[in-house]
Design an enzyme around this catalytic site. Sequence first.
Site, PDB file in Angstrom:
ATOM      1  N   GLU A  51     -65.442  39.540  23.029  1.00 31.44           N
ATOM      2  CA  GLU A  51     -65.467  38.251  23.742  1.00 31.44           C
ATOM      3  C   GLU A  51     -66.754  38.112  24.549  1.00 31.44           C
ATOM      4  OE1 GLU A  51     -60.983  36.936  24.869  1.00 31.44           O
ATOM      5  OE2 GLU A  51     -61.616  38.847  25.678  1.00 31.44           O
ATOM      6  N   HIS A 101     -61.606  27.072   6.538  1.00 32.35           N
ATOM      7  CA  HIS A 101     -60.939  26.298   7.601  1.00 32.35           C
ATOM      8  C   HIS A 101     -59.949  27.168   8.384  1.00 32.35           C
ATOM      9  CE1 HIS A 101     -62.403  22.723   5.375  1.00 32.35           C
ATOM     10  NE2 HIS A 101     -62.064  23.442   4.309  1.00 32.35           N
TER      11      HIS A 101
END
Length: 457
Positions: free
Chosen positions: A288, A154
């Site tokens: 990216e 998480h």
Amino acid sequence: MKLWEGRFETAINADADAFNRSLPFDKRLWRADLEASVAHATMLGECGVLPKEEAETICRGLRSILGDIEAGKLAVEEGEDIHSFAENELVKRIGETGKKLHTARSRNDQVATDLRLYVRASADRAVSLLKDLCNVLLARARESVHYIMPGFTHLRKAQPVNCAQYFNAYCEMFLRDIGRFADCRARLNVLPLGSAALAGTSYPIDRERTRELLGFASVSQNSLDAVSDRDFVAEYLFCASLAMTHLSRLCEDTILYTSDEFGFWEIPDEYSTGSSIMPQKKNPDLPELVRGKTGRVYGHLMGILTTLKGLPLAYNKDLQEDKEPLFDAEDTLFSCLSIYTALLSAIRLCPNRMFIAAGEGYSTATDVADYLARRGVPFRDAHAYTGKLVRYAIAQKKPLTALTLEEFRAVCPVFEEDVLAAVGTRASAESRTSAGGSAYPAVRRGIASLAARLRKI
Ligand code: ARG
């Protein structure tokens, strides 16, 4: 000259022609097209469908075209598609005999063959680039076998892990991708040529011979299927999409890990970019972009599936739309794999920062619970005791390593002196000795296993 103009009174409208043309993109198939034609003509000559000398003249002509394109002496510019280009050029070079090349075939089985040859080579290239990336991952794993980093779930610190295990994890993913491309290659390695337009041909051709000449594993068993099957394009695009998924996840980690907040890795200047307004910035544009380009490869997969879904049997011109998504996906996959492989070899690891981070966030709490469970406390109760201990430590603003034995025992009397060793960051990772786990010997075995599998490719 159009290959089909005999039937028509007037020439095609210029806009209609431009709309119909595929040469601007299918010229990428030039090598496959010429090689398949050489094999076809050779076979026709051997079977007596064409006189031997004529077949030889055709092959010589085709090879001279291939050589000239290779040498940059002939531009692939004119014609409806790569097949028309090659045939017209052949007739220009050898005259009337060139017009016999198209005996016993159609552009439908021709393009299906060209594309299989092309995708086969492309799958090999994908495997080789993935292998390069795996080798870099493995090198990074080998150098970091003694580094400890936080393992996350998480995106919250979960348990300390061996840093080499992290690199091994991605290596496992890319090895699966290699396997998938190899499967895709094996399934597509079937010769469609000889299926002609859709129903096969009445000439006494020898498809086995063409298969042999082009190195296919078998010949297609149904001509209707063979001319309209593009499963292999969809499959290739799926392989590419999943490889991009893995690369995109690795890029996401790269972006996070190289941020000031994490500080686990550093991107060297050669692979960084800056900001036009903020002078201090060092941006991770490359990972990216890889993450961003993943969407475009997925789009191509959706595109081909949608193109295929409503097609009546057999060939339909819609199939011409198989090429641009395929070409763009492979270009994207290859450039992303290459640039990321270079970036990963250049990245600097920051073991101290990783180690400190690995010990933060009560990341060894599971080890405390396991400590109690090993001494007979049911795991559920051990979990609850440890939860209480963590709550206490948070209130005291202390890490678990700073608690005294008395503080441990205040929560549960089962704790002994040796619990202080069990909460150590390195000890935590080292305790995970299960197969595939984070302990040093398990990680070493992981590296050896990956290296052995890579060597077999
Ligand atoms: N350019 C076409 C394609 O890519 C070649 C096959 C054309 N066949 C035809 N029957 N018009 O699919």
